[in-house]
Design a protein around this motif. Structure first.
Motif, short mmCIF file in Angstrom:
data_model
loop_
_atom_site.label_atom_id
_atom_site.label_comp_id
_atom_site.label_asym_id
_atom_site.label_seq_id
_atom_site.Cartn_x
_atom_site.Cartn_y
_atom_site.Cartn_z
N TYR A 199 -0.74 19.72 -5.63
CA TYR A 199 0.54 19.45 -4.95
C TYR A 199 0.30 19.22 -3.46
N ASP A 200 -0.58 20.04 -2.87
CA ASP A 200 -0.92 19.85 -1.45
C ASP A 200 -1.61 18.51 -1.22
N ALA A 201 -2.46 18.10 -2.16
CA ALA A 201 -3.15 16.81 -2.03
C ALA A 201 -2.16 15.65 -2.10
N LEU A 202 -1.15 15.79 -2.96
CA LEU A 202 -0.13 14.75 -3.04
C LEU A 202 0.66 14.65 -1.73
N ASN A 203 1.00 15.80 -1.16
CA ASN A 203 1.68 15.79 0.14
C ASN A 203 0.82 15.14 1.22
N ALA A 204 -0.48 15.43 1.17
CA ALA A 204 -1.40 14.85 2.16
C ALA A 204 -1.45 13.34 2.02
N LYS A 205 -1.48 12.85 0.79
CA LYS A 205 -1.49 11.40 0.55
C LYS A 205 -0.18 10.77 1.02
N THR A 206 0.93 11.47 0.77
CA THR A 206 2.23 10.97 1.22
C THR A 206 2.28 10.88 2.74
N ASN A 207 1.70 11.86 3.41
CA ASN A 207 1.67 11.84 4.87
C ASN A 207 0.88 10.65 5.40
N ILE A 208 -0.17 10.25 4.68
CA ILE A 208 -0.94 9.07 5.08
C ILE A 208 -0.06 7.83 5.01
N ASP A 209 0.66 7.67 3.90
CA ASP A 209 1.53 6.50 3.75
C ASP A 209 2.62 6.47 4.81
N ILE A 210 3.20 7.63 5.10
CA ILE A 210 4.28 7.68 6.10
C ILE A 210 3.74 7.33 7.49
N SER A 211 2.57 7.88 7.83
CA SER A 211 2.00 7.60 9.15
C SER A 211 1.56 6.13 9.26
N LYS A 212 1.08 5.54 8.17
CA LYS A 212 0.73 4.12 8.17
C LYS A 212 1.98 3.27 8.36
N LEU A 213 3.05 3.65 7.70
CA LEU A 213 4.31 2.93 7.86
C LEU A 213 4.80 2.99 9.31
N SER A 214 4.70 4.15 9.92
CA SER A 214 5.13 4.31 11.32
C SER A 214 4.28 3.43 12.24
N LEU A 215 2.98 3.38 11.98
CA LEU A 215 2.10 2.56 12.81
C LEU A 215 2.40 1.08 12.61
N ALA A 216 2.59 0.67 11.35
CA ALA A 216 2.89 -0.74 11.07
C ALA A 216 4.20 -1.16 11.72
N GLN A 217 5.19 -0.28 11.68
CA GLN A 217 6.47 -0.60 12.32
C GLN A 217 6.34 -0.63 13.83
N LEU A 218 5.50 0.22 14.39
CA LEU A 218 5.34 0.27 15.83
C LEU A 218 4.71 -1.02 16.36
N ILE A 219 3.75 -1.57 15.63
CA ILE A 219 3.12 -2.81 16.08
C ILE A 219 3.85 -4.04 15.54
N ALA A 220 4.96 -3.81 14.79
CA ALA A 220 5.79 -4.90 14.24
C ALA A 220 5.01 -5.75 13.26
N PHE A 221 4.20 -5.10 12.40
CA PHE A 221 3.49 -5.82 11.35
C PHE A 221 4.48 -6.13 10.23
N PRO A 222 4.55 -7.37 9.75
CA PRO A 222 5.63 -7.76 8.83
C PRO A 222 5.52 -7.20 7.41
N ASN A 223 4.30 -6.90 6.95
CA ASN A 223 4.12 -6.51 5.55
C ASN A 223 3.39 -5.17 5.49
N PHE A 224 4.13 -4.09 5.28
CA PHE A 224 3.51 -2.76 5.26
C PHE A 224 2.53 -2.62 4.10
N VAL A 225 2.83 -3.26 2.97
CA VAL A 225 1.95 -3.15 1.79
C VAL A 225 0.56 -3.69 2.10
N ALA A 226 0.49 -4.72 2.93
CA ALA A 226 -0.79 -5.34 3.24
C ALA A 226 -1.45 -4.75 4.48
N PHE A 227 -0.90 -3.67 5.00
CA PHE A 227 -1.43 -3.09 6.25
C PHE A 227 -2.33 -1.90 5.95
N ASP A 228 -3.44 -1.83 6.67
CA ASP A 228 -4.36 -0.69 6.56
C ASP A 228 -5.16 -0.62 7.86
#
Length: 438
Positions: A199-228
């Motif tokens: 359960y903790d590992a799932l939360n950790a993975k979710t935190n990665i996705d959320i932080s990636k989304l925040s970064l993608a939105q901050l730099i105004a990247f159009p496609n979050f799915v294709a961002f890494d």
């Protein structure tokens, strides 16, 4: 048959285009920053404002040159009218045209043109500095968001390692249970621990996705799915933070972009007072022009070009406009300019104090983060030894599963604290470096 082949071919192209459009694009930290510079609306607006200021500066520089204008008119008069050639009244239809060119040059206007150029130059320089300031602030925000992703990735690795450790313990305990050297309840306890770790590992993975989304939105990247981002970690900063380090930063804080901008605004306000006072001085200008005219009335005696030569005229004019009474408008503009000067000076003093306080706070937080990092490193070493010893005692039957789990949790928490302390210090150090004049 050919239609079917063509259909399959088109479907294949669409599939390839889909996967190409959704292919992962990996960004380094510098690439994220450069990408954001091009996409960020605040930076774009400040760049447009700079272009506007540069255009205003160019206009004021060209205003010192003479104005040149040309004129042409064509007219038809019917009935009783004045013959433009003889200036006498005639009763007939007359067609006429005229040509002219005028030039005006301002000789003196209280140095208004000169001071306007200086003020516009200060404004353009201030807008240029504002762009750099906006980029620096954006860089800090992106760096923090980028490191948040890296930190969550490392925390996720710890969570995965915990799952592997529990599974490894489960296999060894299972063998001991089968041999009758351990009670079965130990397996039940490990099952519960494994479920919690997953359960903790799932939360950790979710935190990665959320932080990636925040970064993608901050730099105004159009496609979050294709961002890494690139899978790299940071190196620990081994910089000694002391009072000398702080004083070196404070000695150059006057060169910060925000202070440069405020100083340029003060200079612009000072010139604004001179511009306002220019309204008290006379305006001296020089004008000159040439012209000619043609009328159809004497067309039989004088042809078109003869009339143009006969009617040609030239003039030169020196004008002096002396302000005597301006309804208090000039005095009001001077007062407003003086008030604006005091406002900009107050803002400059406020900015200097604010930057000094920000540097002191950034230094203190970085120093605290460095001490926390050192303590976290010691904590990890101590907890690692305690956990390894607990595992040996557990396998010997000297320790209960719950007690072993407590050691594991403490070790995991110590590793998490180390990762968080490492990234916190790294970020605080970057913020501190932001104030170093290079």
């Amino acid at each position: 048959m050919e239609n079917r082949i063509l259909k399959y071919f088109l479907q294949l192209i669409l599939i390839l285009l889909y996967f190409e459009g959704n292919a992962q694009q990996r960004f380094s930290l510098n690439q994220c920053i450069e990408y954001a510079y091009k996409q960020n609306f605040d930076v774009k607006l400040k760049e447009l404002k700079l272009k506007q200021s540069e255009n205003t500066l160019e206009q004021s520089e060209k205003a010192v040159y003479p104005n040149l204008s040309g004129a042409f008119s064509q007219g038809i008069n019917s009935g009783r009218s004045i013959d433009p050639f003889t200036n006498g009244f005639v009763q007939r239809t007359i067609s006429s045209n005229s040509f002219g060119a005028n030039a005006n040059f301002t000789i003196f206007n209280g140095f208004s043109l000169k001071n306007q150029i200086i003020q516009n130059q200060y404004n353009a320089e201030a807008d240029q500095v504002e762009i750099q300031r906006a980029k620096n602030e954006l860089r800090i925000r992106i760096t923090l968001a980028y490191m948040q992703v890296l930190m969550n990735q490392e925390l996720s690795k710890i969570a995965q390692e915990q799952i592997q450790n529990i599974q490894s313990q489960y296999e060894r305990v299972k063998a001991l249970v089968i041999e009758g050297n351990m009670p079965k309840t130990n397996l039940i306890d490990l099952d519960a621990q494994l479920a919690t770790a997953e359960y903790d590992a799932l939360n950790a993975k979710t935190n990665i996705d959320i932080s990636k989304l925040s970064l993608a939105q901050l730099i105004a990247f159009p496609n979050f799915v294709a961002f890494d981002i690139e899978n790299n970690s940071i190196e620990e900063k081994t910089v000694l933070l002391n009072d000398n380090y702080l004083q070196n930063i404070l000695s150059g804080f006057y060169f910060q972009p925000i202070i440069k901008s405020a100083e340029l605004r003060v200079r612009s306000a000072n010139v604004g007072i001179k511009l306002a006072k220019a309204g008290k001085y006379p305006t001296v200008s020089l004008g000159a022009g040439v012209g000619s005219a043609y009328s159809s009335a004497p067309a039989k005696e004088y042809n078109y070009f003869n009339q143009l030569g006969f009617n040609s005229n030239q003039f030169a004019r020196l004008s002096i406009n002396i302000p005597i009474y301006t309804n208090g408008q000039v005095k009001g503009r001077i007062t407003n300019a003086q008030i604006n000067q005091r406002i900009t000076e107050t803002q400059l003093s406020q900015t200097k104090l604010q930057i000094k306080q920000e540097i002191e706070q950034a230094y203190l937080t970085a120093k605290i983060a460095q001490e926390k990092l050192k303590t976290a490193q010691k904590q990890v070493l101590a907890q690692q030894v305690a956990y390894d010893s607990a595992k040996d005692r557990y396998l010997e039957g000297l320790l209960h599963t719950i007690e072993l789990n407590n050691y594991r949790i403490n070790h995991e928490k110590a590793k998490s604290n180390l990762i968080q302390s490492k990234y916190e210090f790294y970020f605080r150090k970057i913020v501190l470096d932001y104030y170093i004049v290079k």
